[in-house]
Design an enzyme around this catalytic site. Structure first.
Site, PDB file in Angstrom:
ATOM      1  N   ASP A 102      75.130  57.830  63.290  1.00  0.00           N
ATOM      2  CA  ASP A 102      74.822  56.675  62.444  1.00  0.00           C
ATOM      3  C   ASP A 102      73.467  56.918  61.784  1.00  0.00           C
ATOM      4  O   ASP A 102      72.822  57.931  62.024  1.00  0.00           O
ATOM      5  CB  ASP A 102      74.852  55.384  63.256  1.00  0.00           C
ATOM      6  CG  ASP A 102      73.818  55.369  64.369  1.00  0.00           C
ATOM      7  OD1 ASP A 102      72.958  56.271  64.411  1.00  0.00           O
ATOM      8  OD2 ASP A 102      73.861  54.451  65.204  1.00  0.00           O
TER       9      ASP A 102
ATOM     10  N   ASP B 135      84.328  52.841  66.099  1.00  0.00           N
ATOM     11  CA  ASP B 135      83.480  53.182  67.250  1.00  0.00           C
ATOM     12  C   ASP B 135      82.982  51.896  67.881  1.00  0.00           C
ATOM     13  O   ASP B 135      82.889  50.864  67.217  1.00  0.00           O
ATOM     14  CB  ASP B 135      82.264  54.012  66.812  1.00  0.00           C
ATOM     15  CG  ASP B 135      81.154  53.111  66.278  1.00  0.00           C
ATOM     16  OD1 ASP B 135      80.186  52.859  67.016  1.00  0.00           O
ATOM     17  OD2 ASP B 135      81.268  52.609  65.140  1.00  0.00           O
TER      18      ASP B 135
END
Length: 380
Positions: free
Chosen positions: A96, A270
């Site tokens: 991320d 996720d």
């Protein structure tokens, strides 16, 4: 980014929904989609070894840029040969951007056009994260799929605030693309924001699609809105994204949300949910949620989930798991975490089969009924 190192191959569309069966090709291998990605915040999926993750069918894992930047440091990981080598994982990794972690430190951050100033949660020191820095850290980590630096506005923020926010996120995305040092071996995704406003999601998607990213993430969901609101946003957002690129819904891991995301055309998900709840003894089973720490399981010598064929369910009983957790034994957390991750990865395998068989809506109805969503209201 036409020579992107990340390629999406569509295998089949489900006849009755927007669901897609496909695969994503990366420099570290190919994985089938739709796929759930276990989260390895600190370069490890809590209590699980890389071998166990492969065994349970995890085709890709996620790591957190913010946490690895602070500790042990992205430059150290680069010197180790990159994140794959550092953590002994030879399959795809997604990182991320650090944006969500900074967003969650709401009390101590200050957002400007340049980037975000915030307090380091480990020692309180002042830190600065910009689009360029977020890309530089991820280039050092060497993940297969990177995220653009974005702001994640709260779902119920006023319209004017969200409009300014998505416009800044688009400018940040452009800056990140320019700063990307490794476009030939690391794919970069743009993150569509816009809270619950359809026109702002449309504007955000239009801006990002024009920049030709390797794939597109849908951000700003699973942050407090209702399940129905999330589905409504997905209904119009996935249609704004290119058919030939992966679509990733960030931070979603409840079983019904995974199925509903797939129905609306999402490929990747996720969430820390499976490992986080496992540490409290909460397990996802074919019959719904089960808190194995509860007294009723003290003398229950049956498997955690009789319909599951994971390592935990094949070898250990509810009574033993309860004993381990009550005694604060790490092995108990390892076993419940393994099961929960396996459960979601196996759910996605069943979803992929349902797309192949064109019966995803029937599968959803069957799963939701069996899991108990209809009986007790929505509960992961």
């Amino acid at each position: 980014m036409s020579d992107s190192p990340i390629k999406y191959r569509l295998i089949k569309k489900e006849k009755h929904t927007g669901a897609r069966l496909g695969e994503i090709i990366t420099p570290h291998g190919t994985f089938p989609t739709p796929m759930f990605m276990p989260v390895g915040t600190q370069a490890t999926v809590k209590t699980q070894s890389p071998e166990e993750l492969k065994e349970m069918g995890s085709g890709i894992i996620l790591s957190n840029t913010y946490h690895l930047w602070l500790r042990p440091g992205d430059e150290l990981i680069a010197r180790a040969g990159g994140l794959h080598k550092f953590m002994n994982w030879d399959q795809p990794i997604l990182t991320d951007s650090g944006g969500f972690q900074v967003y969650s430190l709401a009390d101590s951050r200050n957002i400007t056009e340049e980037g975000v100033t915030f307090k380091n949660h480990l020692n309180g020191s002042k830190m600065f994260l910009s689009p360029e820095k977020a890309i530089s850290i991820q280039n050092n980590l060497g993940s297969d799929i990177m995220m653009s630096f974005d702001e994640c506005p709260q779902f119920y923020q006023p319209y004017d605030y969200v409009k300014k926010s998505i416009e800044r996120t688009s400018r940040w995305a452009e800056r990140g693309l320019k700063a990307h040092r490794r476009p030939h071996d690391q794919g970069l995704f743009g993150i569509v924001q816009g809270a619950g406003f359809e026109d702002l999601r449309r504007q955000s998607a239009h801006d990002l699609v024009s920049m030709d990213f390797s794939g597109y993430s849908i951000g700003g969901l699973a942050v407090g809105e209702t399940h129905e609101e999330m589905n409504a946003v997905l209904d119009f957002t996935t249609q704004l994204l290119p058919e030939n690129k992966p679509r990733y819904l960030m931070g979603v891991g409840a079983p019904d949300s995974l199925i509903d995301g797939v129905i609306r055309g999402v490929d990747m998900f996720d969430c820390v949910l499976p490992t986080r709840i496992a540490r409290n003894g909460t397990c996802m089973t074919s019959q719904g949620r089960l808190v194995v720490k509860n007294a009723q399981f003290a003398e229950d010598f049956t498997p955690l989930d009789p319909e599951c064929d994971c390592y935990t369910c094949n070898n250990y009983t509810r009574a033993y798991l309860r004993h381990l957790l009550k005694a604060d034994e790490t092995f108990g957390i390892r076993l419940t975490s393994y099961h929960n991750l396996y459960f979601l990865l196996n759910l996605m395998k069943q979803v992929r089969q349902a797309i192949m068989d064109d019966n995803l809506l029937e599968f959803r109805e069957y799963f939701v009924e069996k899991y108990g969503y209809n009986k007790s209201g929505r509960n992961f």
